[in-house]
Design a protein around this motif. Structure first.
Motif, PDB file in Angstrom:
ATOM      1  N   ASN A 167      64.101  69.846 -27.372  1.00 42.76           N
ATOM      2  CA  ASN A 167      62.685  69.208 -26.810  1.00 42.76           C
ATOM      3  C   ASN A 167      62.866  67.783 -26.686  1.00 42.76           C
ATOM      4  N   ARG A 168      64.167  67.194 -27.062  1.00 39.96           N
ATOM      5  CA  ARG A 168      64.094  65.803 -26.875  1.00 39.96           C
ATOM      6  C   ARG A 168      65.341  65.361 -26.145  1.00 39.96           C
ATOM      7  N   LEU A 169      65.879  66.378 -25.406  1.00 42.15           N
ATOM      8  CA  LEU A 169      66.976  65.960 -24.406  1.00 42.15           C
ATOM      9  C   LEU A 169      66.397  65.532 -23.245  1.00 42.15           C
ATOM     10  N   PRO A 170      67.132  64.298 -22.303  1.00 43.65           N
ATOM     11  CA  PRO A 170      66.807  63.890 -21.244  1.00 43.65           C
ATOM     12  C   PRO A 170      66.529  64.734 -20.207  1.00 43.65           C
ATOM     13  N   GLU A 171      65.654  64.626 -19.132  1.00 46.22           N
ATOM     14  CA  GLU A 171      65.582  65.661 -17.964  1.00 46.22           C
ATOM     15  C   GLU A 171      67.164  65.570 -17.441  1.00 46.22           C
ATOM     16  N   GLY A 172      67.446  66.909 -17.246  1.00 44.92           N
ATOM     17  CA  GLY A 172      68.854  67.333 -16.563  1.00 44.92           C
ATOM     18  C   GLY A 172      69.849  67.731 -17.513  1.00 44.92           C
ATOM     19  N   VAL A 173      69.672  67.349 -18.777  1.00 48.08           N
ATOM     20  CA  VAL A 173      70.692  67.459 -19.945  1.00 48.08           C
ATOM     21  C   VAL A 173      70.403  68.914 -20.477  1.00 48.08           C
ATOM     22  N   LEU A 174      71.424  69.713 -20.458  1.00 50.95           N
ATOM     23  CA  LEU A 174      71.171  71.346 -21.060  1.00 50.95           C
ATOM     24  C   LEU A 174      71.514  71.289 -22.435  1.00 50.95           C
ATOM     25  N   CYS A 175      70.622  72.158 -23.062  1.00 53.53           N
ATOM     26  CA  CYS A 175      70.739  72.607 -24.401  1.00 53.53           C
ATOM     27  C   CYS A 175      71.622  73.896 -24.489  1.00 53.53           C
ATOM     28  N   PHE A 176      73.064  73.899 -25.108  1.00 53.69           N
ATOM     29  CA  PHE A 176      73.587  75.218 -25.185  1.00 53.69           C
ATOM     30  C   PHE A 176      73.576  75.630 -26.661  1.00 53.69           C
ATOM     31  N   THR A 177      73.087  76.852 -26.950  1.00 46.30           N
ATOM     32  CA  THR A 177      73.059  77.150 -28.173  1.00 46.30           C
ATOM     33  C   THR A 177      74.441  77.748 -28.700  1.00 46.30           C
ATOM     34  N   GLY A 178      74.729  77.331 -29.741  1.00 43.32           N
ATOM     35  CA  GLY A 178      75.875  77.632 -30.465  1.00 43.32           C
ATOM     36  C   GLY A 178      75.515  78.660 -31.800  1.00 43.32           C
ATOM     37  N   ASP A 179      74.427  78.813 -31.938  1.00 44.65           N
ATOM     38  CA  ASP A 179      73.666  79.334 -33.126  1.00 44.65           C
ATOM     39  C   ASP A 179      73.924  80.787 -33.177  1.00 44.65           C
ATOM     40  N   ASP A 180      74.837  81.100 -33.834  1.00 48.63           N
ATOM     41  CA  ASP A 180      75.313  82.674 -34.065  1.00 48.63           C
ATOM     42  C   ASP A 180      74.555  83.559 -34.737  1.00 48.63           C
ATOM     43  N   PHE A 181      73.443  82.880 -35.562  1.00 41.62           N
ATOM     44  CA  PHE A 181      72.463  83.735 -36.231  1.00 41.62           C
ATOM     45  C   PHE A 181      71.149  83.752 -35.417  1.00 41.62           C
ATOM     46  N   ASN A 182      70.680  82.862 -34.544  1.00 43.04           N
ATOM     47  CA  ASN A 182      69.334  82.795 -33.912  1.00 43.04           C
ATOM     48  C   ASN A 182      69.547  82.974 -32.529  1.00 43.04           C
TER      49      ASN A 182
END
Length: 387
Positions: free
Chosen positions: A244-259
């Motif tokens: 929710n706080r990443l700057p516009e254009g910067v992607l979040c990649f999940t590495g959450d192997d639980f969720n």
């Protein structure tokens, strides 16, 4: 008639287990996704050439590369030479260089194939690190190698930096120095200490909120060079807070192997892309699910991906850093390699009950691609364990 076998239980008894899963059908053509999906791929040991399994383990390069082609054919990008391939736990920098070189060369022969390569500091022992400049030089060596070979970098978390840094400013100095030099955008890598205890307090604080502020400041100062950040803290609330706080254009990649299922689907406003070790083990299911999501078939996405989550939670249970054993075990059961051995003998990091549970959950999740072969190999494995 479905296959049956006897599996051990925690109380020391055996149960007769009958397989019920249905293998996922392979797509006729390479599918397209509306999420960026990196599969962090493992390496295959060569036990016939492995004369120094705890020093310089031998790799079966043909089987290792064949597995990458398996992932590309299912639509995945590959996160190469990452934690899943036992960086710092069996695969040294020399081995990682060979892996990166070979994977980049193979990718050029496959239409649409893509990968990014882990660049860290694992050739620099934390105990030998005397200054931040040592860490900077180590990152320069590995990022430079990846770029020289024509690849893009995933800037892996550094044990050496965690050892020497004393404040968030130390992280800001190192990351800023490297990011200002990179040719292409990179993916940052936030790996929690459940994956690697030596990374405790990364970004300069053991408190999540302070670490979050620190990494966001680094991203903001260098956002022209940051494609995104992979976060592996096994807490979906932490990931959503970052996302929710990443700057516009910067992607979040999940590495959450639980969720990962809910994080990839998203909350209706934002979603995560993926860079996951579990995709190595459940690739056909993940491919079908992601293709369904891209076709706005959320029901199929959920029905296919959600059964893989209990399996993933078992594979990644504490001590989480030994999850690679379960990944390779499934690759062996599914016929992607001829042996169940790992660099540094890491297959011994889990016990027989853990592997029996993986077999059950893999069947229930429909990820035993060749049930008869998997059953035959599971029986042979149990004989070796005294059953």
């Amino acid at each position: 008639m479905s296959a049956t076998l006897s599996l051990p239980r925690a109380d020391g008894t055996l149960e007769t287990y009958r397989l019920t899963g249905t293998p996922i059908t392979r797509p006729a053509t390479v599918p397209t996704f509306n999420r960026i999906a990196y599969a962090a791929a493992h390496v295959v040991s060569d036990p016939l050439a492995d004369l120094q399994p705890w020093g310089r383990p031998a790799i079966d390069w043909d089987a290792t590369m064949a597995f990458r082609h398996h992932l590309w054919a299912l639509g995945f990008k590959i996160a190469e030479a990452m934690d899943t391939s036992q960086r710092g736990m069996g695969l040294d920098w020399a081995g990682a260089q060979e892996l990166i070189r070979r994977s980049l060369a193979d990718a050029r022969t496959v239409a649409g194939a893509d990968l990014a390569c882990g660049a860290g500091t694992d050739h620099l022992a934390p105990a030998d690190t005397r200054s931040l400049d040592d860490v900077i030089r180590a990152y320069e060596t590995q990022v430079g190698f990846v770029e020289q070979e024509g690849g893009r970098s995933i800037m892996m978390a550094s044990r050496a930096l965690a050892h020497i840094a004393r404040s968030p400013d130390d992280y800001r100095k190192v990351y800023g120095h490297i990011l200002r030099q990179t040719k292409d955008k990179v993916v940052l890598h936030w790996l929690g200490d459940m994956f690697d205890p030596q990374l405790k307090g990364y970004w300069g604080s053991e408190k999540f909120e302070d670490a979050l502020d620190a990494v966001l400041s680094i991203i903001e100062e260098n956002k022209a060079k940051v494609e995104g950040i992979k976060i592996s803290l096994l807490d979906n609330a932490y990931e959503v807070a970052l996302r929710n706080r990443l700057p516009e254009g910067v992607l979040c990649f999940t590495g959450d192997d639980f969720n990962y299922a809910e994080l990839i689907e998203g909350d209706g406003q934002k979603y995560s892309h993926a860079l996951l070790g579990i995709f190595d083990a459940v690739a056909p299911s993940a491919s079908k699910a992601l293709a369904s999501l891209a076709a706005d078939d959320v029901a199929t996405f959920r029905s296919v991906i959600e059964p893989t989550v209990p399996l993933s939670r078992k594979i990644f249970e504490a001590p989480t850093q030994y999850y690679k054993a379960g990944i390779v075990f499934l690759a062996w059961l599914n016929g992607h390699q001829k042996n169940f051995t790992m660099p540094a003998g890491m297959q011994s990091a889990r016990g027989v009950l853990h592997y029996a549970d993986i077999f059950r959950l893999a069947d229930k999740a429909n990820v035993l691609d060749k049930p008869e072969l998997a059953t035959e190999r599971m029986k042979a494995f149990l004989v070796m364990q005294g059953f």
